[in-house]
Design a protein around this motif. Structure first.
Motif, PDB file in Angstrom:
ATOM      1  N   VAL A   1       0.842  -1.201   0.000  1.00 54.87           N
ATOM      2  CA  VAL A   1       0.000   0.000   0.000  1.00 54.87           C
ATOM      3  C   VAL A   1       0.877   1.250   0.000  1.00 54.87           C
ATOM      4  CG1 VAL A   1      -1.715   1.316   1.310  1.00 54.87           C
ATOM      5  CG2 VAL A   1      -1.953  -1.166   1.085  1.00 54.87           C
ATOM      6  N   LYS A   2       1.906   1.270   0.819  1.00 54.08           N
ATOM      7  CA  LYS A   2       2.808   2.428   0.861  1.00 54.08           C
ATOM      8  C   LYS A   2       3.457   2.674  -0.494  1.00 54.08           C
ATOM      9  CE  LYS A   2       4.013   2.528   5.719  1.00 54.08           C
ATOM     10  NZ  LYS A   2       5.051   2.422   6.736  1.00 54.08           N
TER      11      LYS A   2
ATOM     12  N   ALA B   1       2.249   1.795  -3.435  1.00 52.58           N
ATOM     13  CA  ALA B   1       1.200   2.262  -4.347  1.00 52.58           C
ATOM     14  C   ALA B   1       0.865   3.726  -4.096  1.00 52.58           C
ATOM     15  CB  ALA B   1      -0.041   1.388  -4.200  1.00 52.58           C
ATOM     16  N   GLU B   2       0.912   4.132  -2.857  1.00 50.48           N
ATOM     17  CA  GLU B   2       0.629   5.532  -2.540  1.00 50.48           C
ATOM     18  C   GLU B   2       1.791   6.445  -2.930  1.00 50.48           C
ATOM     19  OE1 GLU B   2      -2.480   4.802   1.151  1.00 50.48           O
ATOM     20  OE2 GLU B   2      -0.373   5.208   1.626  1.00 50.48           O
ATOM     21  N   LYS B   3       2.988   5.927  -2.932  1.00 49.86           N
ATOM     22  CA  LYS B   3       4.165   6.727  -3.276  1.00 49.86           C
ATOM     23  C   LYS B   3       4.357   6.887  -4.784  1.00 49.86           C
ATOM     24  CE  LYS B   3       9.148   7.031  -2.638  1.00 49.86           C
ATOM     25  NZ  LYS B   3      10.349   6.457  -2.018  1.00 49.86           N
ATOM     26  N   TYR B   4       4.085   5.832  -5.543  1.00 53.16           N
ATOM     27  CA  TYR B   4       4.342   5.845  -6.987  1.00 53.16           C
ATOM     28  C   TYR B   4       3.025   5.858  -7.766  1.00 53.16           C
ATOM     29  CZ  TYR B   4       9.014   4.484  -5.502  1.00 53.16           C
ATOM     30  OH  TYR B   4      10.246   4.450  -4.897  1.00 53.16           O
ATOM     31  N   ASP B   5       2.902   6.783  -8.694  1.00 49.02           N
ATOM     32  CA  ASP B   5       1.675   6.912  -9.484  1.00 49.02           C
ATOM     33  C   ASP B   5       1.328   5.649 -10.263  1.00 49.02           C
ATOM     34  OD1 ASP B   5       1.309   9.511  -8.630  1.00 49.02           O
ATOM     35  OD2 ASP B   5       2.247  10.407 -10.407  1.00 49.02           O
TER      36      ASP B   5
ATOM     37  N   TYR C   1       0.137  -0.141  -8.275  1.00 51.21           N
ATOM     38  CA  TYR C   1      -1.160  -0.491  -7.707  1.00 51.21           C
ATOM     39  C   TYR C   1      -1.002  -1.780  -6.912  1.00 51.21           C
ATOM     40  CZ  TYR C   1      -2.620   2.907 -11.155  1.00 51.21           C
ATOM     41  OH  TYR C   1      -2.745   4.061 -11.886  1.00 51.21           O
TER      42      TYR C   1
ATOM     43  N   PHE D   1      -9.060  -2.666   2.823  1.00 54.18           N
ATOM     44  CA  PHE D   1      -8.284  -2.180   1.680  1.00 54.18           C
ATOM     45  C   PHE D   1      -8.987  -2.285   0.332  1.00 54.18           C
ATOM     46  CE2 PHE D   1      -5.085  -3.226   4.874  1.00 54.18           C
ATOM     47  CZ  PHE D   1      -4.389  -2.040   4.911  1.00 54.18           C
TER      48      PHE D   1
ATOM     49  N   HIS E   1      -9.695   0.996  -1.347  1.00 52.75           N
ATOM     50  CA  HIS E   1      -8.574   1.937  -1.504  1.00 52.75           C
ATOM     51  C   HIS E   1      -8.463   2.288  -2.984  1.00 52.75           C
ATOM     52  CE1 HIS E   1      -4.482   3.456  -1.704  1.00 52.75           C
ATOM     53  NE2 HIS E   1      -4.463   3.518  -0.380  1.00 52.75           N
TER      54      HIS E   1
ATOM     55  N   LYS F   1      -6.075   2.720  -4.917  1.00 46.00           N
ATOM     56  CA  LYS F   1      -5.008   2.046  -5.659  1.00 46.00           C
ATOM     57  C   LYS F   1      -5.157   0.520  -5.648  1.00 46.00           C
ATOM     58  CE  LYS F   1      -1.878   4.006  -7.341  1.00 46.00           C
ATOM     59  NZ  LYS F   1      -0.664   4.723  -7.220  1.00 46.00           N
ATOM     60  N   CYS F   2      -6.225   0.005  -5.026  1.00 47.25           N
ATOM     61  CA  CYS F   2      -6.506  -1.433  -5.045  1.00 47.25           C
ATOM     62  C   CYS F   2      -7.281  -1.739  -6.320  1.00 47.25           C
ATOM     63  CB  CYS F   2      -7.316  -1.847  -3.820  1.00 47.25           C
ATOM     64  SG  CYS F   2      -7.695  -3.611  -3.790  1.00 47.25           S
TER      65      CYS F   2
END
Length: 110
Positions: free
Chosen positions: A46-47, A49-53, A56, A77, A80, A82-83
């Motif tokens: 998750v971290k 996915a949140e950091k990199y565009d 996923y 999740f 979310h 990015k999921c």
């Protein structure tokens, strides 16, 4: 190209994840999906996915880790942004021959 099964959350990439993603993109990979296998690994996925565009993740529990399954793990999740999938799930009778009924139950739950 979308890499639909890349374990970028593996600890061996901690020190060079930027380089791994950069090199992959130079080779034509446009997006990455980290398949969940165990709840203990999901926070790292998750971290990332949140950091990199372009990264996923999927949420799920692999059959060898079903002892760690908790329904709240999925529901926490699944929504979310990015999921993008449920996985890495399924039935694994090779590694878990004695738990067929147990695996089927949790596969259906997921």
């Amino acid at each position: 190209i979308i890499d639909t099964h890349t374990h970028l959350d593996n600890e061996k990439y901690i020190n060079d994840i930027d380089e791994v993603i950069k090199n992959s993109k130079e080779k034509g990979v446009e997006k990455f999906i980290i398949p969940a296998a165990s709840p203990k690994d999901l926070p790292r996925a998750v971290k990332l996915a949140e950091k990199y565009d372009d990264v996923y993740f999927a949420v799920g529990v692999h059959p060898v880790d079903i002892v760690y399954f908790e329904y709240k793990y999925l529901t926490e999740f699944i929504n979310h942004p990015k999921c993008v999938a449920v996985g890495e799930i399924g039935l694994d009778y090779y590694h878990n021959k004695d738990s067929k009924d147990y695996q089927i139950e949790f596969f259906q739950e997921q």
